[in-house]
Design an enzyme around this catalytic site. Structure first.
Site, PDB file in Angstrom:
ATOM      1  N   ASP A 233       0.810  -1.220   0.000  1.00 24.73           N
ATOM      2  CA  ASP A 233       0.000   0.000   0.000  1.00 24.73           C
ATOM      3  C   ASP A 233       0.844   1.271   0.000  1.00 24.73           C
ATOM      4  OD1 ASP A 233      -2.336  -1.511   0.027  1.00 24.73           O
ATOM      5  OD2 ASP A 233      -2.422  -1.562   2.213  1.00 24.73           O
ATOM      6  N   ALA A 234       2.017   1.189  -0.598  1.00 28.60           N
ATOM      7  CA  ALA A 234       2.910   2.350  -0.620  1.00 28.60           C
ATOM      8  C   ALA A 234       3.370   2.698  -2.025  1.00 28.60           C
ATOM      9  CB  ALA A 234       4.120   2.100   0.283  1.00 28.60           C
TER      10      ALA A 234
END
Length: 288
Positions: A233-234
């Site tokens: 999620d980055a």
């Protein structure tokens, strides 16, 4: 597609300096290229220049392969051998969608495709549960059920990879696919795998984000469409949006509103990706 609507789309990035726009414009003008859309951006922090150009295909006396060969020389002269693409809008965009149980994003994308709003070919839908098979097949799209047993996830991902790669898609969409892609798949699909995250990253990451948001009394909940990388999620963010909530909203209300914004944000992010409007530089994006 009528000849007058066919475009060659050029995206390009290089170290910033004077004369870049003039060099590209002169190259296209000398070939008779009719520019119908052009966008530029310079990042003062990195000193990097970005551009996206749309050219009428019927204005050039050669095809897209020749344009690529010629533009490669322009890119080298401006100090960038690899940070560029040239695509032909006449080539149909292919998409493979990965799903689990939640269907709201899949329903939305299938509806946009069926109505012609999203002009793409959904080559397949792959699910680690079979609950979304019927709706997929109702749209005439193949559905593949690949179970993910606890002791067989590596083999399951190999099966998913084989199914996806068979279609050589321009985008792999994780439409609430609740499995974490292994690093090797993130690398293989870099710049093509898109995820929709059900919160406004980097806030409220992890499990039960709407419960976290409700506990904090937030007034906005959001969604983030981003590229998938090995850092969970980055990845580079393509699009984000929010919707207002109030003190009277329950967790269920927030989930419902959150699903609405997830669908909208994913559709926008996918459209921009397929139109080659997203330029990635490091972990940031420029979206034209």
């Amino acid at each position: 597609m009528p000849p007058s609507e066919r475009r060659y789309v050029i995206t390009f990035g290089c170290p910033d300096r004077t004369g870049i726009v003039a060099r590209i414009a002169a190259f296209l003008a000398e070939a008779g290229g009719w520019i119908v859309e052009a966008a530029y951006h310079t990042d003062p922090e990195t000193g990097w220049f970005f551009t996206r150009q749309e050219v009428r295909a019927d204005s050039l006396p050669f095809d897209v392969d020749e344009l690529r060969a010629r533009f490669a020389g322009v890119a080298r002269s401006l100090g960038s051998d690899t940070d560029w693409t040239v695509v032909d809008t006449a080539e149909r965009r292919r998409v493979v969608i990965l799903v689990s149980k939640e269907g709201h994003c899949l329903y939305d994308l299938l509806g946009r495709v069926a109505s012609g709003e999203l002009d793409v070919d959904v080559s397949a839908v792959i699910g680690n549960h079979d609950s979304l098979g019927d709706i997929t097949r109702a749209h005439g799209i193949p559905f593949h059920h690949v179970p993910f047993p606890a002791d067989g996830k590596a083999e399951a991902f190999e099966r998913v990879r084989s199914l996806v790669d068979a279609h050589d898609p321009h985008a792999i969409v994780l439409a609430r696919f609740m499995q974490i892609l292994p690093a090797e798949l993130c690398a293989a699909w870099a710049g093509r795998a898109l995820n929709i995250h059900h919160s406004f990253l980097p806030s409220f990451i992890g499990a039960r984000p709407y419960h976290q948001a409700h506990a904090r009394g937030v007034k906005l909940v959001g969604a983030t469409c981003h590229y998938v990388t090995a850092d969970l999620d980055a990845g580079p963010i393509i699009e984000q949006d929010v919707i207002r909530v109030g003190h009277g909203d329950s967790v269920a209300d927030m989930v419902r509103k959150g699903r609405d914004i997830e669908k909208f944000t994913l559709a926008k992010g996918l459209r921009w990706h397929l139109e080659n409007r997203v330029l990635v530089h490091g972990n940031r994006t420029v979206v034209f």
